[in-house]
Design a protein around this motif. Structure first.
Motif, short mmCIF file in Angstrom:
data_model
loop_
_atom_site.label_atom_id
_atom_site.label_comp_id
_atom_site.label_asym_id
_atom_site.label_seq_id
_atom_site.Cartn_x
_atom_site.Cartn_y
_atom_site.Cartn_z
N LYS A 153 38.00 39.82 44.26
CA LYS A 153 38.51 39.31 42.99
C LYS A 153 37.43 39.26 41.92
O LYS A 153 37.55 38.52 40.94
CB LYS A 153 39.12 37.92 43.19
CG LYS A 153 40.38 37.94 44.06
CD LYS A 153 41.05 36.58 44.11
CE LYS A 153 42.33 36.66 44.92
NZ LYS A 153 43.04 35.35 44.98
N ILE A 154 36.39 40.06 42.12
CA ILE A 154 35.28 40.14 41.16
C ILE A 154 35.27 41.54 40.56
O ILE A 154 35.34 42.54 41.28
CB ILE A 154 33.93 39.86 41.83
CG1 ILE A 154 33.93 38.44 42.43
CG2 ILE A 154 32.78 40.01 40.84
CD1 ILE A 154 32.69 38.13 43.23
N GLY A 155 35.20 41.61 39.25
CA GLY A 155 35.05 42.87 38.55
C GLY A 155 33.59 43.08 38.17
O GLY A 155 33.02 42.26 37.44
N GLN A 188 44.32 40.44 38.66
CA GLN A 188 43.85 40.12 40.01
C GLN A 188 42.43 39.61 40.03
O GLN A 188 41.97 39.06 41.04
CB GLN A 188 43.97 41.35 40.92
CG GLN A 188 42.89 42.42 40.73
CD GLN A 188 43.21 43.40 39.60
OE1 GLN A 188 44.01 43.09 38.72
NE2 GLN A 188 42.61 44.56 39.64
N LEU A 189 41.69 39.76 38.94
CA LEU A 189 40.29 39.34 38.90
C LEU A 189 40.17 37.86 38.54
O LEU A 189 40.95 37.34 37.74
CB LEU A 189 39.52 40.17 37.88
CG LEU A 189 39.42 41.68 38.14
CD1 LEU A 189 38.58 42.35 37.06
CD2 LEU A 189 38.85 41.97 39.52
N PRO A 233 32.52 30.75 38.09
CA PRO A 233 31.06 30.95 38.21
C PRO A 233 30.61 31.45 39.59
O PRO A 233 29.43 31.70 39.78
CB PRO A 233 30.50 29.56 37.93
CG PRO A 233 31.59 28.63 38.35
CD PRO A 233 32.88 29.32 38.03
N SER A 234 31.50 31.57 40.56
CA SER A 234 31.11 31.96 41.91
C SER A 234 31.18 33.48 42.09
O SER A 234 32.07 34.14 41.52
CB SER A 234 32.02 31.28 42.94
OG SER A 234 31.74 31.75 44.24
N LEU A 235 30.26 34.02 42.88
CA LEU A 235 30.27 35.44 43.22
C LEU A 235 30.64 35.66 44.69
O LEU A 235 30.37 36.71 45.24
CB LEU A 235 28.90 36.07 42.94
CG LEU A 235 28.53 36.25 41.47
CD1 LEU A 235 27.16 36.87 41.33
CD2 LEU A 235 29.57 37.10 40.75
N ARG A 236 31.27 34.68 45.29
CA ARG A 236 31.77 34.84 46.66
C ARG A 236 33.24 35.21 46.62
O ARG A 236 34.03 34.61 45.90
CB ARG A 236 31.57 33.56 47.46
CG ARG A 236 32.10 33.66 48.88
CD ARG A 236 31.45 32.69 49.83
NE ARG A 236 31.98 32.82 51.18
CZ ARG A 236 31.43 32.27 52.24
NH1 ARG A 236 30.31 31.57 52.12
NH2 ARG A 236 31.95 32.43 53.43
N THR A 237 33.61 36.20 47.40
CA THR A 237 34.98 36.70 47.40
C THR A 237 35.30 37.27 48.77
O THR A 237 34.45 37.33 49.66
CB THR A 237 35.17 37.76 46.30
OG1 THR A 237 36.54 38.14 46.24
CG2 THR A 237 34.32 38.99 46.58
N THR A 238 36.54 37.70 48.94
CA THR A 238 37.00 38.33 50.18
C THR A 238 37.40 39.76 49.88
O THR A 238 38.20 40.01 48.97
CB THR A 238 38.18 37.56 50.79
OG1 THR A 238 37.76 36.23 51.10
CG2 THR A 238 38.66 38.24 52.06
N VAL A 239 36.85 40.69 50.64
CA VAL A 239 37.14 42.12 50.48
C VAL A 239 37.96 42.57 51.67
O VAL A 239 37.64 42.23 52.82
CB VAL A 239 35.85 42.94 50.37
CG1 VAL A 239 36.16 44.43 50.24
CG2 VAL A 239 35.02 42.47 49.17
N LEU A 289 27.92 38.24 46.56
CA LEU A 289 27.06 39.21 45.88
C LEU A 289 25.72 38.62 45.49
O LEU A 289 24.73 39.35 45.36
CB LEU A 289 27.77 39.75 44.64
CG LEU A 289 29.08 40.49 44.87
CD1 LEU A 289 29.66 40.96 43.54
CD2 LEU A 289 28.89 41.66 45.81
N ARG A 290 25.66 37.32 45.30
CA ARG A 290 24.42 36.71 44.85
C ARG A 290 23.39 36.60 45.98
O ARG A 290 22.19 36.67 45.73
CB ARG A 290 24.69 35.32 44.26
CG ARG A 290 23.56 34.81 43.37
CD ARG A 290 23.88 33.42 42.85
NE ARG A 290 25.05 33.39 42.00
CZ ARG A 290 25.05 33.71 40.72
NH1 ARG A 290 23.93 34.09 40.14
NH2 ARG A 290 26.16 33.66 40.01
N SER A 291 23.84 36.44 47.21
CA SER A 291 22.90 36.22 48.32
C SER A 291 22.83 37.36 49.32
O SER A 291 21.97 37.35 50.20
CB SER A 291 23.27 34.93 49.07
OG SER A 291 24.57 35.03 49.63
#
Length: 326
Positions: free
Chosen positions: A91-93, A122-123, A157-163, A174-176
């Motif tokens: 859900k990150i573009g 969806q983002l 503000p979070s860069l954690r998502t499910t792919v 993505l940050r870590s």
């Protein structure tokens, strides 16, 4: 009571045939103050009457058409393709803008993020991708974990998502952790080829007095464990006895790999997760030849940087020279 409109509105037929009236009228419909673009969403910032009249036009317009009307002509003319067509990671573009571009450091960057959020429902987050991170390693090299720097320009503000890849779910941060969102098809193809190889290797050793019951597959730089999960699940569905060892130097990636193992219903016997430097992992592997000598082993060498492959080969070369069954 009749309602006066300051100009003649184009009918839907005129919009469909060439959109002859875009230049002036749609720019007026979509315009709003951008002094505080982060505080409002683009369409909701319009006055109520204008919002009702412009909803259809805004919905039908492409992202590029909207941005060409909202941005100054100089910025609109230089929009890179990755700025209007983000790479979807869960859900990150993810967008990429050259460091020399004026848009990257302009006040219109949050506006770009808000338009992308509205055009891609969806983002939840739009993030700007930067180069590989600065030097954080003790040896004087660059970032040892191959992390990128990120700038969130719109959304959560979070860069954690499910792919989701080929029916498997992967938690990604993505940050870590390092993640390549373009290689989903390649990962699955490689996993299929490895499982097929393991099946052939086991069949070739049927009847041998030293025949092993499983093949050991080691991913030396597994990241969040996407490739390892694909291999383990394909082996389970194909009834091929494979033990996968997923190793990554980054502790955050190893934690996510264990989480993804559980999320995809794999056991510790099917997929083992470690967090060791590659050289230490190879030494541990060499000290336990009974685990893989009878049926061989598969080592997966992958690195985000080109020079990383040569470093990996340097680490595993002594093991390859001592054991030809790898």
């Amino acid at each position: 009571t009749s309602m006066l409109v300051p100009f003649s509105w184009p009918c839907p037929a005129q919009i469909c045939i060439g959109r002859l009236y875009w230049s002036a009228q749609v720019r007026w419909l979509l315009h709003f103050p951008v002094a505080q673009p982060c505080a409002v969403r683009t369409h909701s910032a319009l006055p109520s009457l204008t919002r009702r009249l412009s909803r259809r036009v805004y919905r039908k317009a492409s992202t590029l058409e909207v941005l060409q009307q909202l941005l100054p002509p100089k910025l609109a003319a230089g929009l890179p393709p990755r700025a209007t067509r983000p790479l979807i990671v869960g859900k990150i573009g993810v967008i990429c803008i050259d460091a020399a571009s004026e848009l990257r450091n302009s006040r219109y960057l949050p506006l770009l993020g808000q338009v992308l959020l509205e055009k891609n429902p969806q983002l939840k987050t739009v993030a700007l991708e930067s180069a590989l991170g600065p030097d954080h390693s003790a040896g004087g090299g660059r970032d040892p974990y191959s992390l990128r720097e990120w700038q969130i320009i719109a959304g959560a503000p979070s860069l954690r998502t499910t792919v989701i890849e080929h029916g498997r779910q992967f938690a990604v941060d993505l940050r870590s952790c390092f993640w390549n969102g373009k290689r989903g098809t390649e990962r699955y193809r490689l996993a299929t080829e490895i499982v097929e190889y393991c099946q052939v290797a086991l069949q070739a050793r049927v009847g041998s007095p030293r025949a092993s019951t499983s093949v050991l597959v080691c991913d030396l730089t597994a990241g969040v464990g996407a490739l390892a999960v694909h291999i383990a699940t394909l082996a389970a569905t194909s009834s091929v006895s494979v033990v996968v060892a997923a190793n990554d130097w980054n502790p955050a990636a190893s934690v996510l790999a264990m989480h993804n193992r559980a999320r995809n219903h794999l056991t510790e016997q099917q997929m083992q997760v470690g967090s060791l430097p590659v050289a230490d992992f190879v030494r541990m592997l060499a000290s336990q030849p009974e685990r893989w000598c009878d049926s061989g082993a598969v080592l997966i060498l992958d690195a985000p940087r080109p020079e990383g492959i040569s470093n990996l080969l340097h680490s595993v070369r002594p093991l390859l020279q001592a054991h030809t069954e790898i």
